[in-house]
Design an enzyme around this catalytic site. Sequence first.
Site, mmCIF file in Angstrom:
data_model
loop_
_atom_site.group_PDB
_atom_site.id
_atom_site.type_symbol
_atom_site.label_atom_id
_atom_site.label_comp_id
_atom_site.label_asym_id
_atom_site.label_seq_id
_atom_site.Cartn_x
_atom_site.Cartn_y
_atom_site.Cartn_z
ATOM 1 N N GLU A 1 11.261 28.755 41.793
ATOM 2 C CA GLU A 1 9.725 29.103 42.304
ATOM 3 C C GLU A 1 10.030 30.439 42.536
ATOM 4 O O GLU A 1 10.770 30.983 43.572
ATOM 5 C CB GLU A 1 9.540 28.340 43.799
ATOM 6 N N GLU B 1 5.415 42.832 40.901
ATOM 7 C CA GLU B 1 5.197 42.480 42.237
ATOM 8 C C GLU B 1 5.448 43.353 43.151
ATOM 9 O O GLU B 1 6.523 43.676 43.443
ATOM 10 C CB GLU B 1 6.137 40.979 42.195
ATOM 11 N N GLY C 1 12.598 32.436 45.465
ATOM 12 C CA GLY C 1 12.868 33.754 45.614
ATOM 13 C C GLY C 1 12.123 34.484 44.687
ATOM 14 O O GLY C 1 11.659 34.328 43.990
ATOM 15 N N LYS D 1 20.956 27.240 52.131
ATOM 16 C CA LYS D 1 21.141 28.622 52.820
ATOM 17 C C LYS D 1 19.837 29.309 52.785
ATOM 18 O O LYS D 1 19.108 29.324 51.774
ATOM 19 C CB LYS D 1 22.127 29.450 51.620
ATOM 20 N N THR E 1 16.429 37.480 40.578
ATOM 21 C CA THR E 1 17.287 36.381 41.158
ATOM 22 C C THR E 1 17.468 34.921 40.347
ATOM 23 O O THR E 1 18.453 34.600 40.136
ATOM 24 C CB THR E 1 17.104 36.128 42.938
HETATM 25 P P1 NAD Z 1 15.538 36.874 46.692
HETATM 26 O O1 NAD Z 1 15.409 36.344 45.604
HETATM 27 O O2 NAD Z 1 16.124 38.061 46.979
HETATM 28 O O3 NAD Z 1 16.376 35.815 47.581
HETATM 29 C C1 NAD Z 1 16.021 34.542 47.885
HETATM 30 C C2 NAD Z 1 17.238 33.849 48.153
HETATM 31 O O4 NAD Z 1 18.165 33.892 47.303
HETATM 32 C C3 NAD Z 1 17.976 34.129 49.418
HETATM 33 O O5 NAD Z 1 18.636 33.265 50.294
HETATM 34 C C4 NAD Z 1 18.982 35.222 48.795
HETATM 35 O O6 NAD Z 1 20.176 35.159 49.812
HETATM 36 C C5 NAD Z 1 19.445 34.295 47.709
HETATM 37 N N1 NAD Z 1 19.942 34.790 46.664
HETATM 38 C C6 NAD Z 1 19.913 36.153 46.341
HETATM 39 N N2 NAD Z 1 20.898 36.517 45.151
HETATM 40 C C7 NAD Z 1 21.396 35.282 44.813
HETATM 41 C C8 NAD Z 1 22.230 35.100 43.777
HETATM 42 N N3 NAD Z 1 22.868 35.824 43.141
HETATM 43 N N4 NAD Z 1 22.687 33.599 43.821
HETATM 44 C C9 NAD Z 1 22.244 32.753 44.751
HETATM 45 N N5 NAD Z 1 21.282 32.964 45.533
HETATM 46 C C10 NAD Z 1 21.073 34.279 45.688
HETATM 47 O O7 NAD Z 1 14.043 36.761 47.190
HETATM 48 P P2 NAD Z 1 13.301 37.281 48.770
HETATM 49 O O8 NAD Z 1 13.372 38.770 48.796
HETATM 50 O O9 NAD Z 1 14.025 36.599 49.643
HETATM 51 O O10 NAD Z 1 11.767 36.797 48.542
HETATM 52 C C11 NAD Z 1 10.941 37.112 47.852
HETATM 53 C C12 NAD Z 1 10.575 36.793 46.516
HETATM 54 O O11 NAD Z 1 10.225 35.353 46.827
HETATM 55 C C13 NAD Z 1 9.402 37.239 46.056
HETATM 56 O O12 NAD Z 1 9.659 37.604 44.667
HETATM 57 C C14 NAD Z 1 8.241 36.073 46.159
HETATM 58 O O13 NAD Z 1 7.286 36.083 45.323
HETATM 59 C C15 NAD Z 1 9.201 34.965 46.103
HETATM 60 N N6 NAD Z 1 8.779 33.869 46.499
HETATM 61 C C16 NAD Z 1 8.310 32.614 45.667
HETATM 62 C C17 NAD Z 1 7.558 31.570 46.210
HETATM 63 C C18 NAD Z 1 7.268 30.341 45.398
HETATM 64 O O14 NAD Z 1 6.847 29.402 45.705
HETATM 65 N N7 NAD Z 1 7.022 30.711 43.904
HETATM 66 C C19 NAD Z 1 7.498 31.632 47.490
HETATM 67 C C20 NAD Z 1 7.808 32.478 48.451
HETATM 68 C C21 NAD Z 1 8.428 33.868 47.904
#
Ligand code: NAD
Length: 480
Positions: free
Chosen positions: A249, A384, A227, A174, A231
């Site tokens: 991650e 962040e 993400g 997804k 989450t």
């Molecule tokens: P997010 O956690 O809101 O969403 C990430 C993904 O998870 C999306 O596809 C979302 O639909 C899904 N998701 C959300 N809630 C969920 C749940 N309860 N169960 C399963 N899936 C769920 O993150 P975002 O806003 O899309 O991305 C930004 C974040 O990602 C920032 O905190 C950033 O630092 C982090 N990030 C980390 C890395 C890394 O490699 N460490 C890389 C890129 C981004």
Amino acid sequence: MNQLQNFINGHYVNPINNNWIDNICPANGQVYGKIPNSDQNDVQEAYTAAANAFPIWSKTTIEERSKILLKISDLLEANLDRFAKAESLDNGKPISLATTVDIPRAASNFRFFGNAITQFASESHESVGHNAINYTLRQPIGIVGCISPWNLPLYLFTWKIAPALAAGNCVVAKPSEITPVTAYLLGNICNEAGLPKGVLNIIHGLGATTGQAIVAYPQIKAISFTGGTKTGAQIAAVAAPLFKKLSLELGGKNPNIIFGDCDYDLMLETTVRSSFANQGQICLCGSRIFVEASIYDRFKTDFIAKVKALKIGDPSDKNTRIGALVSKAHLEKVKQYIALSKEEQATVLCGGNEVTVPHLENGFYLEPTVIEVTTNDCRLNQEEIFGPVVTLMPFKTETEALNLANQVPYGLSATLWTNNLKRTMRLSSELQTGIVWVNTWMMRDLRTPFGGTKASGVGREGGFEALRFFTEPKNVCIQY
Ligand code: NAD
């Protein structure tokens, strides 16, 4: 209007519930597409397709799997412009970045793991004196779930899918509901490359519905997630009682530590990039800049001049350096952090305002913002922000710099600017992060372990680490 569909068993299909979500273009704030808001029934279909494909894919020779992944890589390269335009439109990132970083890296992910799997090996242990030998089988896990964020959409989506497929798993994946388009386009590329039907299934929808349904699906045995930290915690809470393998991650609040003895010009150029590339929406951006007091004033003046010169504008213009933030909600979140400056006795040195771009008046544009903080112990330095905002603070000694860098809940990456070898060795060892860059930033070699410590995650991706994650080790002991 683009109406995206799920990619299940090699076919594009509507969500069973016929439920749709708007897809918004960050450059102009307009709805320009619809995506499925899939639920557990779609996950069930995707799982079934994957489970049917697994017996054949898991027994497909390494050479054949590798050939297909390399073909996907070639096709992504051949479609570079189309994918880069789609990524820029969907995310708001400058087209130059999508063309030189996002899509080439997505292609590299498939090429890298297509090659890596041909070199992946397991251990054997001879039990001397017992007439026995142990060897380790590294078998595919089965059906795995891959969930990715919006900041580097296809880049991170494929960073999970490629090793999962290379190792012989079938995948239910997804992308973020905020940037679904390039993942949608990937389905056709996989068909063209000859990936058997059902091996990769891509479903769209909200995290709380579609994402949650993947994580909670009992037979999906591993979840690779990138993400936000909150989450990640929610996913761990659902997945742990089901005994799933997890790779998380998560967020970052990375220190960029600058000593007076560094190569100043290179440091300055790179620090502008490490602060504001992709509008600061990269988990690896150096969002807390600590500068040795001896060069603090000089750096402050030079840095601000360079930041003010960054061209903000239409993401599709190849001269644009700062495009749109990904969404209205995210723009508002970042603005709230900037507004915190007053409460936290911090000074906005430049930026801080929304920008109106001609003909794109409703887009989500924000000036790159530099804030001088008086303490590391404030929300601006501890939470962040994930936008075009960095903080500045001077330090006097190496020990002070190290403490400032480490005193944060996150531990993803750190950047260090110095030409002192002993200091480099000391600090690299003491920094509490998964990655340390010295005199560079975001130079990636895909063989290296990638990931964070503390609230930045659990586990490592990259190289053989990813192939280890996506396989189940089995010890076989033979006595003779
Ligand atoms: P997010 O956690 O809101 O969403 C990430 C993904 O998870 C999306 O596809 C979302 O639909 C899904 N998701 C959300 N809630 C969920 C749940 N309860 N169960 C399963 N899936 C769920 O993150 P975002 O806003 O899309 O991305 C930004 C974040 O990602 C920032 O905190 C950033 O630092 C982090 N990030 C980390 C890395 C890394 O490699 N460490 C890389 C890129 C981004």
